[in-house]
Design an enzyme around this catalytic site. Sequence first.
Site, mmCIF file in Angstrom:
data_model
loop_
_atom_site.group_PDB
_atom_site.id
_atom_site.type_symbol
_atom_site.label_atom_id
_atom_site.label_comp_id
_atom_site.label_asym_id
_atom_site.label_seq_id
_atom_site.Cartn_x
_atom_site.Cartn_y
_atom_site.Cartn_z
ATOM 1 C CG LEU A 86 -2.142 -1.379 0.884
ATOM 2 C CD1 LEU A 86 -2.255 -1.324 2.646
ATOM 3 C CD2 LEU A 86 -3.652 -1.435 0.505
ATOM 4 C CB THR A 87 -0.205 5.104 -1.004
ATOM 5 O OG1 THR A 87 -0.487 4.169 -2.685
ATOM 6 C CG2 THR A 87 0.601 5.783 -1.287
ATOM 7 C CG PHE A 88 0.063 6.795 3.524
ATOM 8 C CD1 PHE A 88 0.221 7.863 2.346
ATOM 9 C CD2 PHE A 88 -0.337 8.122 4.717
ATOM 10 C CE1 PHE A 88 -0.368 8.763 1.969
ATOM 11 C CE2 PHE A 88 -0.793 9.336 4.549
ATOM 12 C CZ PHE A 88 -0.618 9.693 3.360
ATOM 13 C CG HIS A 91 5.829 6.764 -0.619
ATOM 14 N ND1 HIS A 91 4.208 6.061 -1.284
ATOM 15 C CD2 HIS A 91 5.705 6.925 -1.566
ATOM 16 C CE1 HIS A 91 4.295 6.680 -2.663
ATOM 17 N NE2 HIS A 91 5.361 6.964 -3.259
#
Length: 426
Positions: A86-88, A91
């Site tokens: 997933l993104t968060f 990152h």
Amino acid sequence: MKILFRPLLCSLMALAAGCATTHDHPAAVAPAPQAAIKQAPAPVLLISIDGYRADYLSRGLSPTLQTLANTGVHAASGMQPSFPSLTFPNHYTIVTGLRPDHHGIVNNTMTDPVLGKFSLGNRDAVSNGRWWDQGTPLWETVQTQGMKSATMFWPGSEADIHGKHPNYWKPYDGNVTADQRVDQVLAWLDLPADQRPTFITLYFDEVDHAGHSFGPDSPQVNDAIRHTDEALSRLVDGLKQRGQLDRINLIVVADHGMAHTPTRNTVLVDRLIPLKHVDVVSMGVLAGFNPKPGFDFAKIEATLEKPQKHMTCWDKTRVPARLAYGSNPRVPQLLCLADVGWRISSSDYVAKKKSTTQGEHGYDNEAPEMQALFIAHGPAFRQGAQVPSFPNVDVYPLMTHLLDVPAAANDGDYNAVKGMLKPEAQ
């Protein structure tokens, strides 16, 4: 040697438009010792193309990226994201070297026993450093070493982590175009030497948005790939004009890939358990449930942990070890992971939703569809080198080496990636 992080029992920005400021937000930093400025390393520019699946490069729509790959280092089969893809979570993994279970951003949607609820659209949460303080982002370390940092959108950079922001940062605004983002990075590089950042991040999101809305094989994704590459061309041209292209180490990554999820591929979990008997933390590719007082949670777990069509469920203590997930208090007690190409939802939600996404991520991080882009180019990197796939936690020790700063405790392995550097840069 790999450094293992022991998570503490403690507790971008929201990806939503509505924050339109374009002003710099300098963070107060003590003056650097003269010795720290004297021999500054080559700058590192970390670029994320959200949702750029590793095999997108083979579509021939990214000539700028292809040139960087041909003249630099390329992981042809991709870089493996951390779970969940997933993104968060990913990152923050890239800038801390910690897996999500260790840095605490365990999902895009989560709960904390003390802090409450976190989601991408909750600006109070995403800007609260207490959600992020189980990790130490690279921009913080860079600043403690007397250098400056700048983030052109990056999850975590809006929060006052350990009471600090990057020296220059922007609150996320989806209306800021890719070209405007590039121009801001170039403007930072034009600052006087004593103000110029040594570590910079740049974030693009059009490819991810198109992938969700239309699916990874759509014409819209191909258009987004082209548009993003045009912005990268603008960046490369700007660096050339400044004589900096061969003086800056570029690292281009994605946080995850993308899989096609047809509307019909939906597991309705309320047909298996009564949702009113659990606290629903998240739905989607990775669904999470916590006990609700007064109901038999053991019975719920026993039902869902049986073999299910198109998803697999575990108590957090029984998640497969290779996923490195489940020890953080923010991970829900019961997890259900959809098979690639499927999502988990409820009958009520589907009835109210006017449309469903045609592309998703968050799946098993070994899935081919989840593999992410990795390209590196610059004075420290070999030229025309292809490297095997590696986990994204290794990007962090690579960057701390390039910047000559001490690495915080992390899950990465510099020895696994040092071969992509020229011998004199290792």
